[in-house]
Design an enzyme around this catalytic site. Sequence first.
Site, PDB file in Angstrom:
ATOM      1  N   THR A 185      -4.427  11.228   1.177  1.00  0.00           N
ATOM      2  CA  THR A 185      -3.296  11.002   2.067  1.00  0.00           C
ATOM      3  C   THR A 185      -3.312  12.080   3.143  1.00  0.00           C
ATOM      4  OG1 THR A 185      -0.904  10.764   2.127  1.00  0.00           O
ATOM      5  CG2 THR A 185      -1.753  12.316   0.516  1.00  0.00           C
ATOM      6  N   GLU A 328       1.557   9.414  -2.931  1.00  0.00           N
ATOM      7  CA  GLU A 328       1.841  10.337  -4.038  1.00  0.00           C
ATOM      8  C   GLU A 328       2.738   9.717  -5.106  1.00  0.00           C
ATOM      9  OE1 GLU A 328       1.909  10.928  -0.856  1.00  0.00           O
ATOM     10  OE2 GLU A 328       1.491  13.002  -0.330  1.00  0.00           O
ATOM     11  N   LYS A 439       3.956   7.171  12.073  1.00  0.00           N
ATOM     12  CA  LYS A 439       3.341   6.067  11.338  1.00  0.00           C
ATOM     13  C   LYS A 439       3.297   4.830  12.222  1.00  0.00           C
ATOM     14  CE  LYS A 439       2.614   5.073   6.662  1.00  0.00           C
ATOM     15  NZ  LYS A 439       3.130   4.787   5.350  1.00  0.00           N
ATOM     16  N   TRP A 444      -1.275   6.668   9.694  1.00  0.00           N
ATOM     17  CA  TRP A 444      -0.713   7.917  10.210  1.00  0.00           C
ATOM     18  C   TRP A 444      -1.438   8.431  11.453  1.00  0.00           C
ATOM     19  CZ3 TRP A 444       3.838   9.140   8.527  1.00  0.00           C
ATOM     20  CH2 TRP A 444       4.208   8.926   7.202  1.00  0.00           C
TER      21      TRP A 444
HETATM   22  P1  AMP Z   1       1.766   6.819   2.683  1.00  0.00           P
HETATM   23  O1  AMP Z   1       1.513   7.934   1.747  1.00  0.00           O
HETATM   24  O2  AMP Z   1       0.745   6.683   3.752  1.00  0.00           O
HETATM   25  O3  AMP Z   1       2.026   5.553   1.947  1.00  0.00           O
HETATM   26  O4  AMP Z   1       3.116   7.141   3.460  1.00  0.00           O
HETATM   27  C1  AMP Z   1       4.320   7.408   2.811  1.00  0.00           C
HETATM   28  C2  AMP Z   1       5.387   7.657   3.822  1.00  0.00           C
HETATM   29  O5  AMP Z   1       5.619   6.481   4.611  1.00  0.00           O
HETATM   30  C3  AMP Z   1       6.747   7.989   3.243  1.00  0.00           C
HETATM   31  O6  AMP Z   1       6.859   9.337   2.857  1.00  0.00           O
HETATM   32  C4  AMP Z   1       7.642   7.641   4.415  1.00  0.00           C
HETATM   33  O7  AMP Z   1       7.665   8.658   5.398  1.00  0.00           O
HETATM   34  C5  AMP Z   1       6.965   6.406   4.975  1.00  0.00           C
HETATM   35  N1  AMP Z   1       7.566   5.218   4.372  1.00  0.00           N
HETATM   36  C6  AMP Z   1       7.102   4.493   3.333  1.00  0.00           C
HETATM   37  N2  AMP Z   1       7.937   3.464   3.046  1.00  0.00           N
HETATM   38  C7  AMP Z   1       8.959   3.551   3.914  1.00  0.00           C
HETATM   39  C8  AMP Z   1      10.155   2.802   4.114  1.00  0.00           C
HETATM   40  N3  AMP Z   1      10.439   1.730   3.392  1.00  0.00           N
HETATM   41  N4  AMP Z   1      10.984   3.215   5.094  1.00  0.00           N
HETATM   42  C9  AMP Z   1      10.706   4.285   5.859  1.00  0.00           C
HETATM   43  N5  AMP Z   1       9.587   5.029   5.730  1.00  0.00           N
HETATM   44  C10 AMP Z   1       8.731   4.678   4.765  1.00  0.00           C
END
Ligand code: AMP
Length: 548
Positions: A185, A328, A439, A444
């Site tokens: 990540t 995570e 995002k 990212w």
């Molecule tokens: P990743 O590890 O790439 O899956 O990213 C996780 C991050 O995406 C989270 O810590 C949030 O900042 C963002 N994220 C995931 N789901 C949501 C959601 N439903 N609403 C807003 N942000 C989200």
Amino acid sequence: MLGLMQHRPLALPHVFHRAEQYFGHKTIVSVEAAGETSMTVAEWAERVRRLATVLDTLDVGADSRVGTFCWNTRRHLELYLAAPCTGRVLHTLNIRLFPEQLVYIVNHAEDEVVFVDRSLLPVLWPLVDKLETVRHFVVIDDGSDAEVPEDPRVHDYEALLAAATPFAGTFVIEDESSAAAMCYTSGTTGNPKGVVYSHRSAVLHSLISLMADGVGLVERDVVLPVVPMFHANAWGLPYGCLLAGSNVVLPGPNMTPQAIAALLEKHRVSVTGGVPTIWMGMLPLLPDHDLSALRAILCGGSAVPKALSEGYREAIGVPLLHAWGMTETSPIATVAVTRSQHDGLSEAERADVRARQGPAVPLVDLRLVDPSTGETQPWDDTATGEIQAAGPWIASEYYRGEGEGVQFTEDGWLRTGDVATIDRYGYVRLVDRTKDLIKSGGEWIGSVELENEIMSHPKVAEAAVIAIPHPKWVERPMACVVVKPGETLTAEEVIAHLEPRVAKWWIPDAVEFIDEVPKTSVGKFSKKTLREKFGGYQTGVPSSAGPA
Ligand code: AMP
């Protein structure tokens, strides 16, 4: 006194053997460059058994990392089970990473073998000499015409499978804590971090996807994961489907809204999942398709805009099922189902509840902590704080101990970097994030990296990059640039400076010139002030949402 129940490891072999034994007649449809294929779970299972032998033949070590560089396909699903069921660690590589990141990740994880879709060879092969630990590249011929290099390290997937004797026994993993899979990540700064899932975490997380008050996968479902299998194990859907016995449809490389809509209709898909960008693209197509079989459209990775979810409800009667999590957190941590306390609400109020990230699923604990004082905040839907998470499928540390003391608290909770309020029923509402990342379309963009590149321009004094809302990509980068005294600079020059330095999709959508970057009391860039000024991060729903 101890309980007297059997101690059986929670491990992925159970998922495999259950699918093979109970659901051999179910189907796995897979779209590849060459077209659509359909096989039964029994046929798939036999191939998993062959693949297990192939890993031995290639002399892949006992708990070595098995890299995959693949689309969502049946053969990727074969690797999903063959690697962990034989004690190896499935390492799904994100095909959208920059070359340097990819090289770093493969070397850091020490992948011994990488399975690569032929259509993706042109991305991977140029890096081959930098991948220090990879001894074998197994090419999965997906019908693409990409050139396959003549090299002793290169093997053909189907040839290896054809030559292999299927493993005849029962797969056994004795220690449920052993690693099953890993996924990197983006860290806010520095290098990507490895999240290592255990057999136990993968099994428990799969069970949660069968919970009725959530995604609720059942045997009758036909499930199409649009979310890539290299993103936190496609949100656990593949393992969940095998455990539940659902039919699976894997969309392969063509993820256009038209292709996905056609697949959903053709295969009478009942459950699907993907980031908001996918569903935004498909919204205008809904009237042209019979999607009457759809009962759940899981959506997360970014905040789900209320209007988008409502658009689906109005067009096909199914709002988006909003979930929140991270690599995570395996990733499902919350699912925004409505509950009995919402029964008396108007449709508009229920839409507000659905636009929240929702309450934690069972076994996940959340707390809200003020990052400056460290104090736990009340669940009154007003106080904000960083969400911290704990539970059996939440990371306790990163691979090789990275992030210790930064990302994990002393008492072992994960700092998510997401800022939220929580209402008295436990419904999370994300309002901001502390991590300096953007995002865009589910992937990212590192603001800090972009800033550094912009600040390397000789005429730039300072630059801060923030997220601005975008109707399709949810967020896009905007650069706020301070020009050195006496110099002049145009937005075009900033972009031209970035073009050779970063991936095309990282190029900011807008460049604003400002007099100075606002600072916090400790002299850090105050992105919050800039976001407030320029319209900033998508915060979801107003605090009046819900019945609290
Ligand atoms: P990743 O590890 O790439 O899956 O990213 C996780 C991050 O995406 C989270 O810590 C949030 O900042 C963002 N994220 C995931 N789901 C949501 C959601 N439903 N609403 C807003 N942000 C989200």
